[in-house]
Write a protein that holds these residues in place. Structure first.
Motif, PDB file in Angstrom:
ATOM      1  N   TYR B  31      -2.914  -4.463  -0.623  1.00  0.00           N
ATOM      2  CA  TYR B  31      -2.708  -5.677  -0.655  1.00  0.00           C
ATOM      3  C   TYR B  31      -1.932  -6.467  -0.144  1.00  0.00           C
ATOM      4  CZ  TYR B  31      -4.852  -9.338  -2.816  1.00  0.00           C
ATOM      5  OH  TYR B  31      -5.817 -10.190  -3.115  1.00  0.00           O
ATOM      6  N   PHE B  90       3.908 -18.535  -0.406  1.00  0.00           N
ATOM      7  CA  PHE B  90       4.534 -16.871  -1.033  1.00  0.00           C
ATOM      8  C   PHE B  90       3.680 -15.978  -0.383  1.00  0.00           C
ATOM      9  CE2 PHE B  90       7.610 -18.465  -4.082  1.00  0.00           C
ATOM     10  CZ  PHE B  90       7.310 -19.397  -4.318  1.00  0.00           C
ATOM     11  N   SER B  94       0.611  -5.382  -3.741  1.00  0.00           N
ATOM     12  CA  SER B  94       0.118  -4.654  -4.530  1.00  0.00           C
ATOM     13  C   SER B  94      -0.538  -3.401  -4.134  1.00  0.00           C
ATOM     14  CB  SER B  94      -0.130  -4.865  -5.905  1.00  0.00           C
ATOM     15  OG  SER B  94      -1.761  -5.298  -6.034  1.00  0.00           O
ATOM     16  N   ARG B  95      -0.294  -2.802  -4.559  1.00  0.00           N
ATOM     17  CA  ARG B  95      -1.103  -1.460  -4.511  1.00  0.00           C
ATOM     18  C   ARG B  95      -2.292  -1.615  -4.747  1.00  0.00           C
ATOM     19  NH1 ARG B  95       2.201   3.799  -7.894  1.00  0.00           N
ATOM     20  NH2 ARG B  95       1.709   1.894  -9.554  1.00  0.00           N
ATOM     21  N   GLY B  96      -2.930  -2.577  -5.066  1.00  0.00           N
ATOM     22  CA  GLY B  96      -4.373  -3.143  -6.044  1.00  0.00           C
ATOM     23  C   GLY B  96      -4.922  -2.145  -6.137  1.00  0.00           C
ATOM     24  N   ARG B  97      -4.478  -1.724  -7.643  1.00  0.00           N
ATOM     25  CA  ARG B  97      -4.387  -1.661  -8.484  1.00  0.00           C
ATOM     26  C   ARG B  97      -4.894  -2.940 -10.100  1.00  0.00           C
ATOM     27  NH1 ARG B  97      -0.851   4.313  -9.207  1.00  0.00           N
ATOM     28  NH2 ARG B  97      -1.381   4.699  -7.809  1.00  0.00           N
ATOM     29  N   PRO B  98      -6.206  -2.340 -11.170  1.00  0.00           N
ATOM     30  CA  PRO B  98      -6.534  -3.392 -11.572  1.00  0.00           C
ATOM     31  C   PRO B  98      -5.295  -4.690 -12.002  1.00  0.00           C
ATOM     32  CG  PRO B  98      -8.422  -2.070 -11.071  1.00  0.00           C
ATOM     33  CD  PRO B  98      -6.791  -0.990 -10.259  1.00  0.00           C
ATOM     34  N   ASN B  99      -4.662  -3.580 -12.777  1.00  0.00           N
ATOM     35  CA  ASN B  99      -3.927  -4.375 -13.771  1.00  0.00           C
ATOM     36  C   ASN B  99      -2.336  -3.869 -13.125  1.00  0.00           C
ATOM     37  OD1 ASN B  99      -3.407  -0.974 -13.311  1.00  0.00           O
ATOM     38  ND2 ASN B  99      -2.841  -0.827 -15.695  1.00  0.00           N
ATOM     39  N   GLU B 100      -2.156  -4.025 -11.940  1.00  0.00           N
ATOM     40  CA  GLU B 100      -0.870  -4.298 -11.229  1.00  0.00           C
ATOM     41  C   GLU B 100      -0.309  -6.074 -11.604  1.00  0.00           C
ATOM     42  OE1 GLU B 100      -0.060  -0.025  -9.277  1.00  0.00           O
ATOM     43  OE2 GLU B 100      -0.447  -1.366  -7.932  1.00  0.00           O
ATOM     44  N   LYS B 101       1.130  -5.827 -10.907  1.00  0.00           N
ATOM     45  CA  LYS B 101       1.599  -7.168 -10.723  1.00  0.00           C
ATOM     46  C   LYS B 101       1.754  -6.839  -9.066  1.00  0.00           C
ATOM     47  CE  LYS B 101       5.948  -5.232 -10.874  1.00  0.00           C
ATOM     48  NZ  LYS B 101       7.563  -5.447 -11.608  1.00  0.00           N
ATOM     49  N   LEU B 102       1.172  -8.958  -8.739  1.00  0.00           N
ATOM     50  CA  LEU B 102       1.893  -8.951  -7.600  1.00  0.00           C
ATOM     51  C   LEU B 102       3.095  -9.190  -7.131  1.00  0.00           C
ATOM     52  CD1 LEU B 102      -0.839 -11.536  -6.199  1.00  0.00           C
ATOM     53  CD2 LEU B 102      -0.643  -8.742  -5.803  1.00  0.00           C
ATOM     54  N   PHE B 104       5.800 -11.282  -5.154  1.00  0.00           N
ATOM     55  CA  PHE B 104       6.108 -11.651  -4.313  1.00  0.00           C
ATOM     56  C   PHE B 104       7.335 -11.484  -3.263  1.00  0.00           C
ATOM     57  CE2 PHE B 104       2.956 -15.422  -5.588  1.00  0.00           C
ATOM     58  CZ  PHE B 104       2.426 -14.439  -6.941  1.00  0.00           C
TER      59      PHE B 104
END
Lengths: 117, 113
Positions: B31, B90, B94-102, B104
């Protein structure tokens, strides 16, 4: 449509005291995630803390905690024992729950925090 | 660890010029996304991608194009720059999993005269 509201454009706090930064959100999705980011004057975006809508307990990360009140749709950030280095812009953000994959975030306008010595 | 790398850091354009903001990540993240930051408005999503060959529009896509030919790179193209596109940009991944941070990048400050 999802929306994040941060009603405090600016806040002051005395060093070593605690401060709460407000964040309210609006969504019709039962599944969502809430994030807080810090942006110091240097400009980078620093992840602080995450709360999932189904998490039973409030998230904590060191001096940061998230006061999650689901019924009120609020996700306030609490910073304990403020330090001069906490002076920054703080953003609350919500993940779009419609996406099964990916982290499409909606951000609030931000709150500038100034820590006084 | 490089993380998310954006180039250039600063750019000044004249109205009507075109340019490409580069974004590369070395974390094998599927992502990737582009945001613009304007005073008093927070960050707004321009375009995003959930994998190579797949892109979609965000909240403010007009005037911008993207493509994703590789997992690592996600360039943002301004076709004909306008003063309204003066902003800080910016890139995030991310890996794209729902609880993962972006994660930057460090941002690109763009001024269109």
């Amino acid at each position: 449509a999802q929306k994040i509201t941060q009603t405090q454009p600016g806040m002051f706090v005395q060093e070593k005291e605690a401060v709460t930064l407000d964040c309210t959100y609006d969504t019709s999705d039962p599944s969502y995630g809430l994030f807080w980011y810090k942006q110091p004057s240097s400009g980078e975006m620093i992840f602080l803390i995450y709360q999932g809508s189904y998490d039973q307990q409030n998230a904590t990360e060191g001096r940061y905690s998230l006061n999650f009140q689901k019924a009120r749709k609020s996700a306030n950030l609490v910073i304990s024992a403020s330090q001069l280095g906490d002076s920054a812009m703080y953003f609350c953000a919500m993940r779009d729950g419609h996406m099964e994959y990916g982290n499409k975030l909606v951000f609030g306008a931000g709150t500038i925090l100034r820590v006084k010595s | 660890n490089a993380g998310v790398t954006q180039t250039p850091k600063f750019q000044v354009l004249k109205t009507g010029q075109s340019m490409t903001l580069q974004c590369a990540q070395d974390m094998n993240h599927e992502y990737m996304s582009w945001y613009r930051q304007d005073p008093g408005m927070g960050l707004r999503l321009i375009h995003y991608s959930v994998g190579a060959g797949i892109t979609d529009q965000g909240e403010v896509p007009n005037g911008y194009n993207v493509s994703r030919s590789t997992t690592e790179d996600f360039p943002l193209r301004l076709l004909s720059a306008a003063p309204s596109q003066t902003s800080v940009y910016f890139c995030a991944s991310s890996r794209g999993r729902p609880n993962e941070k972006l994660f930057f990048g460090s941002g690109t400050q763009l001024s269109v005269l």
